[in-house]
Design a protein around this motif. Structure first.
Motif, PDB file in Angstrom:
ATOM      1  N   GLU A   1       0.914  -1.073   0.141  1.00 50.15           N
ATOM      2  CA  GLU A   1       0.213  -0.161  -0.067  1.00 50.15           C
ATOM      3  C   GLU A   1       0.733   1.238  -0.109  1.00 50.15           C
ATOM      4  O   GLU A   1       0.688   2.300  -0.655  1.00 50.15           O
ATOM      5  N   HIS A   2       2.136   1.310   0.840  1.00 47.36           N
ATOM      6  CA  HIS A   2       2.783   2.382   0.836  1.00 47.36           C
ATOM      7  C   HIS A   2       4.073   1.821   0.548  1.00 47.36           C
ATOM      8  O   HIS A   2       4.708   0.961   0.705  1.00 47.36           O
ATOM      9  N   ILE A   3       5.099   3.117  -0.065  1.00 42.96           N
ATOM     10  CA  ILE A   3       6.377   2.570  -0.286  1.00 42.96           C
ATOM     11  C   ILE A   3       7.302   2.106   1.189  1.00 42.96           C
ATOM     12  O   ILE A   3       8.165   1.146   0.771  1.00 42.96           O
ATOM     13  N   GLY A   4       6.868   2.409   2.131  1.00 41.31           N
ATOM     14  CA  GLY A   4       7.481   1.865   3.400  1.00 41.31           C
ATOM     15  C   GLY A   4       7.465   0.548   3.616  1.00 41.31           C
ATOM     16  O   GLY A   4       8.215  -0.094   4.043  1.00 41.31           O
ATOM     17  N   ASP A   5       6.151   0.205   3.208  1.00 40.21           N
ATOM     18  CA  ASP A   5       5.729  -1.352   3.299  1.00 40.21           C
ATOM     19  C   ASP A   5       6.452  -1.999   2.374  1.00 40.21           C
ATOM     20  O   ASP A   5       6.871  -3.180   2.383  1.00 40.21           O
ATOM     21  N   ALA A   6       6.548  -1.529   1.093  1.00 43.12           N
ATOM     22  CA  ALA A   6       7.424  -2.382   0.136  1.00 43.12           C
ATOM     23  C   ALA A   6       8.679  -2.648   0.608  1.00 43.12           C
ATOM     24  O   ALA A   6       9.556  -3.680   0.350  1.00 43.12           O
ATOM     25  N   PHE A   7       9.445  -1.477   1.024  1.00 42.97           N
ATOM     26  CA  PHE A   7      10.731  -1.369   1.597  1.00 42.97           C
ATOM     27  C   PHE A   7      10.758  -2.616   2.832  1.00 42.97           C
ATOM     28  O   PHE A   7      11.786  -3.498   2.931  1.00 42.97           O
ATOM     29  N   ALA A   8       9.783  -2.419   3.461  1.00 38.70           N
ATOM     30  CA  ALA A   8       9.721  -3.489   4.627  1.00 38.70           C
ATOM     31  C   ALA A   8       9.805  -4.918   4.247  1.00 38.70           C
ATOM     32  O   ALA A   8      10.246  -6.073   4.825  1.00 38.70           O
ATOM     33  N   ALA A   9       8.869  -5.177   3.047  1.00 38.67           N
ATOM     34  CA  ALA A   9       8.667  -6.606   2.708  1.00 38.67           C
ATOM     35  C   ALA A   9      10.111  -7.076   1.960  1.00 38.67           C
ATOM     36  O   ALA A   9      10.127  -8.245   1.629  1.00 38.67           O
ATOM     37  N   VAL A  10      10.854  -5.858   1.409  1.00 39.51           N
ATOM     38  CA  VAL A  10      12.303  -6.563   0.714  1.00 39.51           C
ATOM     39  C   VAL A  10      13.213  -7.170   1.624  1.00 39.51           C
ATOM     40  O   VAL A  10      13.320  -6.540   2.756  1.00 39.51           O
ATOM     41  N   PRO A  11      13.680  -8.401   1.387  1.00 31.76           N
ATOM     42  CA  PRO A  11      14.837  -8.920   2.530  1.00 31.76           C
ATOM     43  C   PRO A  11      16.103  -7.888   2.413  1.00 31.76           C
ATOM     44  O   PRO A  11      16.303  -7.012   1.318  1.00 31.76           O
ATOM     45  N   PRO A  12      17.008  -8.173   3.164  1.00 32.05           N
ATOM     46  CA  PRO A  12      18.169  -7.054   3.291  1.00 32.05           C
ATOM     47  C   PRO A  12      19.195  -7.394   2.057  1.00 32.05           C
ATOM     48  O   PRO A  12      19.039  -8.604   1.612  1.00 32.05           O
ATOM     49  N   GLY A  13      19.666  -6.466   1.847  1.00 33.10           N
ATOM     50  CA  GLY A  13      20.684  -6.448   0.529  1.00 33.10           C
ATOM     51  C   GLY A  13      20.166  -5.324  -0.709  1.00 33.10           C
ATOM     52  O   GLY A  13      19.546  -4.509  -0.221  1.00 33.10           O
ATOM     53  N   LYS A  14      20.439  -5.748  -1.851  1.00 31.32           N
ATOM     54  CA  LYS A  14      20.471  -4.830  -2.975  1.00 31.32           C
ATOM     55  C   LYS A  14      18.794  -4.760  -3.413  1.00 31.32           C
ATOM     56  O   LYS A  14      18.153  -5.696  -3.254  1.00 31.32           O
ATOM     57  N   VAL A  15      18.464  -3.546  -3.837  1.00 34.03           N
ATOM     58  CA  VAL A  15      17.131  -3.436  -4.328  1.00 34.03           C
ATOM     59  C   VAL A  15      16.969  -2.467  -5.324  1.00 34.03           C
ATOM     60  O   VAL A  15      17.668  -1.192  -4.864  1.00 34.03           O
ATOM     61  N   ASP A  16      16.360  -2.414  -6.410  1.00 29.12           N
ATOM     62  CA  ASP A  16      16.216  -1.362  -7.414  1.00 29.12           C
ATOM     63  C   ASP A  16      14.911  -0.977  -7.188  1.00 29.12           C
ATOM     64  O   ASP A  16      13.790  -1.649  -6.980  1.00 29.12           O
ATOM     65  N   VAL A  17      14.651   0.401  -7.153  1.00 23.73           N
ATOM     66  CA  VAL A  17      13.505   0.986  -7.362  1.00 23.73           C
ATOM     67  C   VAL A  17      13.229   1.928  -8.487  1.00 23.73           C
ATOM     68  O   VAL A  17      13.862   2.577  -8.915  1.00 23.73           O
ATOM     69  N   ILE A  18      12.147   1.472  -9.397  1.00 22.42           N
ATOM     70  CA  ILE A  18      11.681   2.315 -10.551  1.00 22.42           C
ATOM     71  C   ILE A  18      10.521   2.949 -10.366  1.00 22.42           C
ATOM     72  O   ILE A  18       9.561   2.308  -9.649  1.00 22.42           O
ATOM     73  N   ALA A  19      10.358   4.258 -10.342  1.00 25.02           N
ATOM     74  CA  ALA A  19       9.280   5.228 -10.223  1.00 25.02           C
ATOM     75  C   ALA A  19       9.021   6.206 -11.201  1.00 25.02           C
ATOM     76  O   ALA A  19       9.965   6.696 -11.795  1.00 25.02           O
ATOM     77  N   ASN A  20       7.559   6.540 -11.303  1.00 24.28           N
ATOM     78  CA  ASN A  20       7.428   7.571 -12.354  1.00 24.28           C
ATOM     79  C   ASN A  20       7.588   8.943 -11.533  1.00 24.28           C
ATOM     80  O   ASN A  20       7.977   8.990 -10.318  1.00 24.28           O
ATOM     81  N   TYR A  21       7.384  10.100 -12.203  1.00 30.84           N
ATOM     82  CA  TYR A  21       7.714  11.398 -11.626  1.00 30.84           C
ATOM     83  C   TYR A  21       7.182  11.736 -10.268  1.00 30.84           C
ATOM     84  O   TYR A  21       8.146  11.737  -9.335  1.00 30.84           O
ATOM     85  N   THR A  22       6.105  11.572  -9.836  1.00 30.31           N
ATOM     86  CA  THR A  22       5.867  12.255  -8.653  1.00 30.31           C
ATOM     87  C   THR A  22       6.143  11.019  -7.427  1.00 30.31           C
ATOM     88  O   THR A  22       6.148  11.413  -6.354  1.00 30.31           O
ATOM     89  N   ALA A  23       5.994   9.720  -8.039  1.00 24.59           N
ATOM     90  CA  ALA A  23       6.183   8.814  -7.220  1.00 24.59           C
ATOM     91  C   ALA A  23       7.537   8.800  -6.766  1.00 24.59           C
ATOM     92  O   ALA A  23       8.293   8.613  -5.487  1.00 24.59           O
ATOM     93  N   PHE A  24       8.626   8.991  -7.741  1.00 29.56           N
ATOM     94  CA  PHE A  24      10.125   9.325  -7.418  1.00 29.56           C
ATOM     95  C   PHE A  24      10.023  10.343  -6.501  1.00 29.56           C
ATOM     96  O   PHE A  24      11.091  10.142  -5.439  1.00 29.56           O
ATOM     97  N   GLN A  25       9.739  11.514  -6.789  1.00 30.32           N
ATOM     98  CA  GLN A  25       9.971  12.649  -5.730  1.00 30.32           C
ATOM     99  C   GLN A  25       9.487  12.256  -4.281  1.00 30.32           C
ATOM    100  O   GLN A  25      10.244  12.809  -3.297  1.00 30.32           O
ATOM    101  N   GLN A  26       8.286  11.520  -4.000  1.00 25.63           N
ATOM    102  CA  GLN A  26       7.747  10.900  -2.823  1.00 25.63           C
ATOM    103  C   GLN A  26       8.924  10.175  -2.245  1.00 25.63           C
ATOM    104  O   GLN A  26       8.999  10.061  -0.946  1.00 25.63           O
ATOM    105  N   ILE A  27       9.521   9.294  -2.894  1.00 27.25           N
ATOM    106  CA  ILE A  27      10.500   8.400  -2.508  1.00 27.25           C
ATOM    107  C   ILE A  27      11.721   9.351  -2.335  1.00 27.25           C
ATOM    108  O   ILE A  27      12.356   8.921  -0.835  1.00 27.25           O
ATOM    109  N   ARG A  28      12.153  10.226  -2.823  1.00 32.85           N
ATOM    110  CA  ARG A  28      13.541  11.214  -2.566  1.00 32.85           C
ATOM    111  C   ARG A  28      13.151  11.643  -1.209  1.00 32.85           C
ATOM    112  O   ARG A  28      13.794  11.997  -0.383  1.00 32.85           O
ATOM    113  N   ALA A  29      11.785  11.962  -0.859  1.00 31.74           N
ATOM    114  CA  ALA A  29      11.365  13.046   0.313  1.00 31.74           C
ATOM    115  C   ALA A  29      11.571  11.667   1.497  1.00 31.74           C
ATOM    116  O   ALA A  29      11.841  12.220   2.692  1.00 31.74           O
ATOM    117  N   GLU A  30      11.255  10.617   1.303  1.00 36.33           N
ATOM    118  CA  GLU A  30      11.300   9.598   2.194  1.00 36.33           C
ATOM    119  C   GLU A  30      12.700   9.456   2.521  1.00 36.33           C
ATOM    120  O   GLU A  30      13.147   9.337   3.864  1.00 36.33           O
TER     121      GLU A  30
END
Length: 412
Positions: free
Chosen positions: A378-407
């Motif tokens: 539901e939220h980007i924080g939930d997605a980060f929590a679901a990913v196991p430790p290690g590398k992860v790539d994030v692809i986002a479109n414009y406003t989603a990208f800005q929200q993640i940058r703010a995070e």
């Protein structure tokens, strides 16, 4: 630079003050509000601020911000360079950028494709860089051939030197009325918007990066600069080969670097000198930035249209490194998400995929049809929590990208 008239000085000063207050109060980075305030007080402020500067305008559907950053890096060898570093690419953003560095003798401005004719007329820019045209923000942007047509009209009769990607037929058509053009073979991977001749409507015959109309004389111009993608190098007009060795990943950034090198050469910079500076760039307004949180090494990638997603897929770490996809449909993104169906998501099979953003259900349906397994968050924080430790790539479109940058505190 010539001293600004008193009214313009006052407008620029108040604009800078508004931008500073915006940053201090956390309302934004000030890259737009300062220009808006200045233009209210002096509607001709952009023209006055641009006067007597050596000015480069950079426009395309994809890669504007990165190419602008690369050109700025190269030209800093010559002196101070004003630029809209965070991508505020309409006149208010241009005013804010020029007012912020009012004494810089050089300026490099990213320009929205639709605003390019207006900004050329207003600033009288000496150099214009044109890289690609493809579908974007389909609910509010004109057909891209209409944009190319506007470029043609804006450049006709102007004493402007154009650096143009010869491999994109729409760009070549848009630049063809300019009196001075340096043609660069920068490549064109996304071709779904340019199978027809913009001159007559006939079919284009295409082989590798070469193209020609089957029904009229319109064909690819002869480049003087070449990108050799396979060997990661650029060939200059004298046939000398320059290995890129960029920190920025992917073929799209190699193309951006080729455009930057051709632009730097117009200012008398040798490719060796320009490349030393280009190689120092490792992130651009958050793009390609790597941040760490709770044992996860997160890399941020921006993709806002089908062509951009194709390039983002090109730089993903190989499976099983997971990827988080985030899509919004706010005004800056375009509210029509039908473009998701033009992206081939099958390349994501074989890796963990997490889907979030305001339009996550639209994206989830598209992935389901492509038979790509995924998990909803539901939220980007939930997605980060679901990913196991290690590398992860994030692809986002414009406003989603800005929200993640703010995070992450607007990492840059």
């Amino acid at each position: 630079m010539t001293q600004l008239p008193l009214r313009a000085q006052l407008a620029a000063t108040l604009g800078r003050t508004a931008a500073t207050l915006s940053r201090m109060t956390g309302r934004g980075d000030g890259s737009v509000i300062g220009g808006r305030v200045g233009l209210v007080l002096e509607p001709d402020l952009l023209r006055k601020l641009a006067k007597d500067r050596k000015l480069v305008l950079v426009s395309a559907t994809n890669g504007k911000t990165t190419t602008t950053r690369l050109i700025v890096s190269a030209l800093q060898e010559l002196g101070d360079v004003a630029s809209n570093a965070f991508g505020a690419n309409m006149p208010a953003g241009h005013v804010s950028a020029l007012a912020q560095d009012k004494h810089a003798p050089y300026a490099v401005l990213e320009v929205d494709e639709k605003y390019l004719p207006e900004v050329i007329d207003t600033t009288g820019a000496g150099v214009v860089v044109l890289m690609n045209l493809s579908r974007d923000q389909m609910d509010r942007a004109a057909e891209i051939w209409l944009l190319a047509q506007k470029w043609r009209r804006a450049l006709a009769g102007k004493n402007t030197h154009v650096i143009a990607n010869a491999d994109d037929p729409l760009v070549a058509w848009g630049a063809s009325t300019a009196q001075h053009v340096t043609w660069v073979s920068g490549g064109q991977r996304w071709r779904e918007d340019s199978w027809c001749c913009p001159e007559c409507g006939g079919p284009l015959d295409r082989k590798d990066n070469d193209w020609a109309c089957r029904e009229c004389a319109f064909r690819r111009p002869q480049p003087t600069w070449w990108l050799d993608e396979q060997n990661d190098l650029v060939i200059d007009p004298y046939g000398q080969r320059w290995p890129l060795h960029l920190q920025l990943p992917g073929r799209a950034n190699a193309s951006n670097a080729a455009m930057a090198l051709a632009t730097a050469a117009l200012f008398g910079l040798a490719p060796s000198t320009a490349l030393d500076r280009l190689r120092q760039v490792k992130s651009v307004a958050g793009r390609y930035t790597t941040v760490e949180r709770d044992g996860r090494v997160i890399r941020l990638l921006l993709a806002k249209n089908p062509a951009g997603w194709l390039e983002a897929f090109d730089v993903l770490d190989p499976p099983p490194v997971p990827v988080i996809l985030s899509v919004n449909a706010q005004g800056p993104d375009g509210r029509d998400t039908s473009w998701l169906w033009d992206v081939d998501y099958r390349v994501l099979r074989g890796r963990p995929v997490y889907v979030t953003g305001e339009r996550r259900l639209d994206l989830a349906l598209r992935l389901d049809v492509a038979q790509v397994p995924f998990q909803l968050a539901e939220h980007i924080g939930d997605a980060f929590a679901a990913v196991p430790p290690g590398k992860v790539d994030v692809i986002a479109n414009y406003t989603a990208f800005q929200q993640i940058r703010a995070e992450f505190g607007r990492a840059v």
